[in-house]
Design an enzyme around this catalytic site. Structure first.
Site, PDB file in Angstrom:
ATOM      1  N   ARG A  69       0.833  -1.190   0.000  1.00  0.00           N
ATOM      2  CA  ARG A  69       0.000   0.000   0.000  1.00  0.00           C
ATOM      3  C   ARG A  69       0.875   1.250   0.000  1.00  0.00           C
ATOM      4  NH1 ARG A  69      -1.770   0.476   4.478  1.00  0.00           N
ATOM      5  NH2 ARG A  69      -1.346  -1.546   5.420  1.00  0.00           N
ATOM      6  N   TYR A 197      -1.508  -3.421  -6.834  1.00  0.00           N
ATOM      7  CA  TYR A 197      -1.332  -4.122  -5.560  1.00  0.00           C
ATOM      8  C   TYR A 197      -2.630  -4.176  -4.740  1.00  0.00           C
ATOM      9  CZ  TYR A 197      -0.327  -5.182  -0.784  1.00  0.00           C
ATOM     10  OH  TYR A 197      -0.400  -5.738   0.462  1.00  0.00           O
ATOM     11  N   GLY A 198      -2.837  -5.295  -4.076  1.00  0.00           N
ATOM     12  CA  GLY A 198      -3.990  -5.592  -3.214  1.00  0.00           C
ATOM     13  C   GLY A 198      -4.749  -4.389  -2.693  1.00  0.00           C
ATOM     14  N   GLY A 199      -4.274  -3.846  -1.585  1.00  0.00           N
ATOM     15  CA  GLY A 199      -5.007  -2.785  -0.903  1.00  0.00           C
ATOM     16  C   GLY A 199      -5.210  -1.533  -1.754  1.00  0.00           C
ATOM     17  N   LYS A 206      -9.720  -2.452   1.476  1.00  0.00           N
ATOM     18  CA  LYS A 206      -9.433  -1.332   2.371  1.00  0.00           C
ATOM     19  C   LYS A 206     -10.201  -0.064   1.943  1.00  0.00           C
ATOM     20  CE  LYS A 206      -7.118  -4.112   4.630  1.00  0.00           C
ATOM     21  NZ  LYS A 206      -5.845  -4.360   5.212  1.00  0.00           N
ATOM     22  N   HIS A 226     -10.714  -2.736  11.318  1.00  0.00           N
ATOM     23  CA  HIS A 226      -9.626  -3.582  10.809  1.00  0.00           C
ATOM     24  C   HIS A 226      -9.416  -4.734  11.801  1.00  0.00           C
ATOM     25  CE1 HIS A 226      -5.175  -3.638   9.248  1.00  0.00           C
ATOM     26  NE2 HIS A 226      -5.957  -4.408   8.515  1.00  0.00           N
ATOM     27  N   SER A 248      -1.590  -4.234   9.922  1.00  0.00           N
ATOM     28  CA  SER A 248      -1.254  -5.179   8.856  1.00  0.00           C
ATOM     29  C   SER A 248       0.032  -5.924   9.210  1.00  0.00           C
ATOM     30  CB  SER A 248      -1.020  -4.419   7.543  1.00  0.00           C
ATOM     31  OG  SER A 248      -2.148  -3.653   7.227  1.00  0.00           O
ATOM     32  N   CYS A 250       0.638  -8.217  11.431  1.00  0.00           N
ATOM     33  CA  CYS A 250       0.891  -8.448  12.864  1.00  0.00           C
ATOM     34  C   CYS A 250       0.177  -9.696  13.366  1.00  0.00           C
ATOM     35  CB  CYS A 250       0.459  -7.243  13.691  1.00  0.00           C
ATOM     36  SG  CYS A 250       1.531  -5.819  13.488  1.00  0.00           S
ATOM     37  N   GLY A 251      -0.250 -10.564  12.456  1.00  0.00           N
ATOM     38  CA  GLY A 251      -0.746 -11.864  12.894  1.00  0.00           C
ATOM     39  C   GLY A 251      -2.255 -12.007  12.997  1.00  0.00           C
ATOM     40  N   LYS A 252      -3.033 -11.165  12.310  1.00  0.00           N
ATOM     41  CA  LYS A 252      -4.491 -11.339  12.374  1.00  0.00           C
ATOM     42  C   LYS A 252      -4.900 -12.681  11.752  1.00  0.00           C
ATOM     43  CE  LYS A 252      -5.995  -7.455  10.508  1.00  0.00           C
ATOM     44  NZ  LYS A 252      -4.650  -6.843  10.337  1.00  0.00           N
ATOM     45  N   THR A 253      -4.336 -12.974  10.587  1.00  0.00           N
ATOM     46  CA  THR A 253      -4.727 -14.219   9.916  1.00  0.00           C
ATOM     47  C   THR A 253      -4.350 -15.421  10.785  1.00  0.00           C
ATOM     48  OG1 THR A 253      -4.391 -13.106   7.802  1.00  0.00           O
ATOM     49  CG2 THR A 253      -4.539 -15.509   7.753  1.00  0.00           C
ATOM     50  N   ASN A 254      -3.161 -15.378  11.385  1.00  0.00           N
ATOM     51  CA  ASN A 254      -2.745 -16.497  12.238  1.00  0.00           C
ATOM     52  C   ASN A 254      -3.661 -16.651  13.444  1.00  0.00           C
ATOM     53  OD1 ASN A 254      -0.593 -17.337  10.666  1.00  0.00           O
ATOM     54  ND2 ASN A 254       0.833 -15.910  11.638  1.00  0.00           N
ATOM     55  N   ASP A 275      -9.556 -10.053   8.635  1.00  0.00           N
ATOM     56  CA  ASP A 275      -9.004  -8.713   8.369  1.00  0.00           C
ATOM     57  C   ASP A 275      -9.977  -7.575   8.666  1.00  0.00           C
ATOM     58  OD1 ASP A 275      -6.795  -7.114   7.431  1.00  0.00           O
ATOM     59  OD2 ASP A 275      -7.873  -6.781   5.560  1.00  0.00           O
ATOM     60  N   ARG A 364       1.988 -12.208  -0.936  1.00  0.00           N
ATOM     61  CA  ARG A 364       0.639 -12.491  -0.457  1.00  0.00           C
ATOM     62  C   ARG A 364       0.049 -13.732  -1.117  1.00  0.00           C
ATOM     63  NH1 ARG A 364      -1.777  -8.964   3.556  1.00  0.00           N
ATOM     64  NH2 ARG A 364      -0.151  -7.431   3.911  1.00  0.00           N
ATOM     65  N   ARG A 395       2.629  -4.465  17.583  1.00  0.00           N
ATOM     66  CA  ARG A 395       3.923  -5.120  17.643  1.00  0.00           C
ATOM     67  C   ARG A 395       4.813  -4.218  18.472  1.00  0.00           C
ATOM     68  NH1 ARG A 395       6.505  -8.714  13.787  1.00  0.00           N
ATOM     69  NH2 ARG A 395       4.647  -9.049  12.549  1.00  0.00           N
ATOM     70  N   GLY A 489      -0.125 -20.598  18.185  1.00  0.00           N
ATOM     71  CA  GLY A 489      -1.177 -21.379  18.851  1.00  0.00           C
ATOM     72  C   GLY A 489      -1.255 -21.104  20.347  1.00  0.00           C
TER      73      GLY A 489
HETATM   74  O1  SAT Z   1      -3.919  -3.429   2.381  1.00  0.00           O
HETATM   75  S1  SAT Z   1      -3.880  -4.825   1.964  1.00  0.00           S
HETATM   76  O2  SAT Z   1      -5.221  -5.274   1.757  1.00  0.00           O
HETATM   77  O3  SAT Z   1      -3.119  -4.951   0.765  1.00  0.00           O
HETATM   78  C1  SAT Z   1      -3.188  -5.766   3.185  1.00  0.00           C
HETATM   79  C2  SAT Z   1      -2.940  -5.027   4.419  1.00  0.00           C
HETATM   80  O4  SAT Z   1      -2.029  -4.209   4.444  1.00  0.00           O
HETATM   81  O5  SAT Z   1      -3.648  -5.250   5.417  1.00  0.00           O
HETATM   82 MN    MN Z   2      -5.344  -5.640   6.802  1.00  0.00          MN
END
Ligand code: SAT
Ligand code: MN
Length: 579
Positions: A69, A197-199, A206, A226, A248, A250-254, A275, A364, A395, A489
């Site tokens: 981003r 790019y993604g975001g 986003k 978020h 972003s 910092c482990g949300k998906t985990n 997310d 990603r 973090r 975990g």
């Molecule tokens: O912004 S993205 O969707 O590309 C990923 C992120 O930074 O959370």
């Molecule tokens: Mn995010």
């Protein structure tokens, strides 16, 4: 194809006249269409097919200048600059439109224009909101199919609601000097040029589900955040739903896909979202959350069987990888992958250690949520899930304890507003710098943070059953840089304390910054921790916290008179009690 919705049809015609595409394709969201998009990108070299161990998996290499981003090129173009606030870059709407019109003029010549109707949230949920993204990128169209409820069903809802967010996107020439991501919240409109790019480019994420939605949410009385949403089920079958806001990477998906440690047989964790959460009070005053997305756009490096077995399995098939490396046999490879060695780096060059990591640190995966082995069917529930606790975090190598609980809602808003975190590779700029990231929304709040905190505070007038609020920090280190907490975990051990606090089942130690666990109340069975680690993780250094609170005070001052008095009072209270 066309639509019966006149304003959508008129807008598509207008954009076609401006951008002059060779072809217009209305996305229906079918699997055949997805395959056609993939085949087209394979033909033109935008995708590389990965080997048979990764069935239907593809690699996309983005332009090396376009991997994250771009906060400095992202603008909120509200009519009044103060509505955007010091937390956003602002441009006057007329100026922004003139600039973007110039960039978009004729930019789709020779290209296909994809019209992508999408729905953020379950198609039949009253909490969901729709949008249409127009783009000249097949990569964006394919990613939107994985990330959102895209195509005919969304179009039908748009035709019924007659309301949608307009998102216009072109990759342009991928020139960083001709790259802008503009938001017009009053018009529910997004214009993004020059990035794939993604975001920056998947506008449902986003741009819509956070920046535009947060603005709408303030007007309509809800929250667009978020946050991951996770379901925790105890061996006795008691279920809780937690929403957690971390910046972003910092482990949300985990956390959303957490695998209970061996000592926690019988615990089950299921993912609602990884997310974004949209939070609404229901008629009983219960805060409920939906995940507006239908897929995950997660950080790849670090993913393996130990750190996140679920994610590792989830990305073995039907996944689009962006900016990872590959092995000599064309398997995707990334740092901390436990098998294979990199042969070609993320830029497509022969791998050489001296050129840096093989996979880009912000590489990603894009994958449908249905592939998550712990996906919860409640992610499709139009009513969302009831939230017991809201968790903020960042973090922080120092200072912030492993976990603490806010004393009440208003204090919790201050805790959220004071969040700071080390910057990561998810945005361009220096990595590892501690900066304030209130509610993990610094890059994503579509309006003035001062008004946003006021909006949060206002919830306490509307319900007596609001969730408890907490702050966590998985990233505390000692002098030598060693992490004090194992994370991944084992974070379930902390979530259990949080749940016990919500259920009034466990006492806590009252400190000026909030309630902390007694060391014996965090279950460490099976953990190899050094003697003083837990004491350090649960300590509050009053002198350092005074500095922190002073720095939070200075930060709040940047927002001037719009900062709610109530927030300043909460700040004063904590500072006074620190002595
Ligand atoms: O912004 S993205 O969707 O590309 C990923 C992120 O930074 O959370
Ligand atoms: Mn995010």
């Amino acid at each position: 194809m066309t639509t019966s919705n006149e304003s959508l049809q008129a807008w598509v015609d207008e954009i076609a006249a401006l951008t002059k595409p060779d072809r217009i394709h209305w996305c229906d969201g079918s699997d055949d269409e997805y395959q056609d998009l993939i085949d087209h990108m394979l033909d033109i070299g935008d995708l590389i097919r990965l080997n048979e161990n990764f069935e239907n998996c593809y690699l996309h290499r983005s332009d090396p200048s376009d991997v994250a981003r771009v906060e400095h090129l992202t603008f909120v173009c509200s009519r009044d600059e103060d509505d955007a606030g010091p937390n956003n870059h602002w441009m006057a709407p007329d100026e922004a439109r003139a600039k973007m019109n110039g960039l978009f003029t004729g930019c789709m010549k020779g290209r296909t224009m994809y019209v992508i109707p999408y729905c953020m949230g379950p198609i039949d949920s009253p909490y969901s909101r729709c949008g249409v993204e127009i783009t000249d990128s097949a990569y964006v169209a394919a990613n939107m199919k994985l990330m959102t409820r895209m195509g005919d069903a969304a179009l039908a809802r748009i035709e019924k609601d007659d309301k949608f967010v307009r998102g216009l996107h072109s990759i342009g020439e991928l020139d960083p000097d001709r790259r802008f991501i503009m938001h017009f919240p009053e018009e529910l409109e997004i214009q993004s040029f020059g990035s794939g790019y993604g975001g920056n480019a998947l506008l449902g994420k986003k741009c819509h589900a956070l920046r535009i939605a947060s603005w709408q949410a303030r007007q309509e009385g809800w929250l667009a955040e978020h946050m991951l949403i996770v379901e925790i089920e105890s061996p006795e079958g008691e279920k809780h739903y937690l929403a957690a806001a971390f910046p972003s990477a910092c482990g949300k998906t985990n956390l959303a896909m957490l695998i209970p440690p061996e000592s926690h047989a019988g615990w089950k964790v299921r993912t609602i979202g990884d997310d974004i959460a949209w939070l609404h009070l229901d008629a009983n005053g219960q805060l409920r959350a939906i995940n507006p997305e239908a897929g995950y756009f997660g950080v790849v490096p670090g993913t393996n069987e130990q750190t996140n077995r679920n994610a590792n399995q989830m990305i073995q098939s039907d996944t689009i990888f962006t900016n990872v490396a590959v092995t000599a046999t064309n398997e995707p490879w990334w740092e901390d992958k436990t098998t294979g060695t990199p042969a070609i780096d993320w830029k497509g060059n022969p791998y050489a250690a001296e050129n840096g990591p093989a996979a880009h640190p912000n590489s990603r995966f894009t994958v449908s949520a249905q592939q998550n082995p712990t996906w919860s069917p409640l992610a499709d529930d139009p009513a969302g899930v009831p939230i017991s606790a809201i968790i903020f975090g960042g973090r922080r190598r120092e200072l912030a304890p492993l976990v603490y609980q806010a004393k009440d809602w208003a204090h919790g808003v201050l805790v959220g507003a004071g969040v700071a975190s080390e910057t990561t590779a998810a945005a361009t700029g220096k990595v590892g710098i501690v900066r304030r990231d209130p509610m993990a929304m610094k890059p994503f709040c579509g309006y003035n943070f001062a008004d946003y905190w006021g909006h949060w505070l206002g919830f306490s007038n509307r319900s007596e059953k609001l969730p408890q609020m907490f702050h966590v920090n998985w990233f505390r280190r000692d002098q030598s840089g060693r992490f004090l907490w194992p994370g991944f975990g084992d974070n379930l051990r902390v979530l259990r304390w949080i749940i016990d606090r919500c259920e009034n089942r466990v006492d806590a130690v009252e400190t000026p910054i909030g309630y902390l666990p007694r060391a014996e109340d965090i279950d460490v069975e099976g953990l190899q921790m050094e003697a003083n680690d837990m004491a350090t993780l649960l300590s509050v250094d009053a002198a350092k916290w005074r500095e922190e609170m002073n720095s939070i005070g200075e930060y709040l001052e940047e927002f001037g008179e719009r900062v709610p008095q109530k927030l300043l009072q909460e700040h004063r209270k904590v500072l006074d009690s620190l002595g």
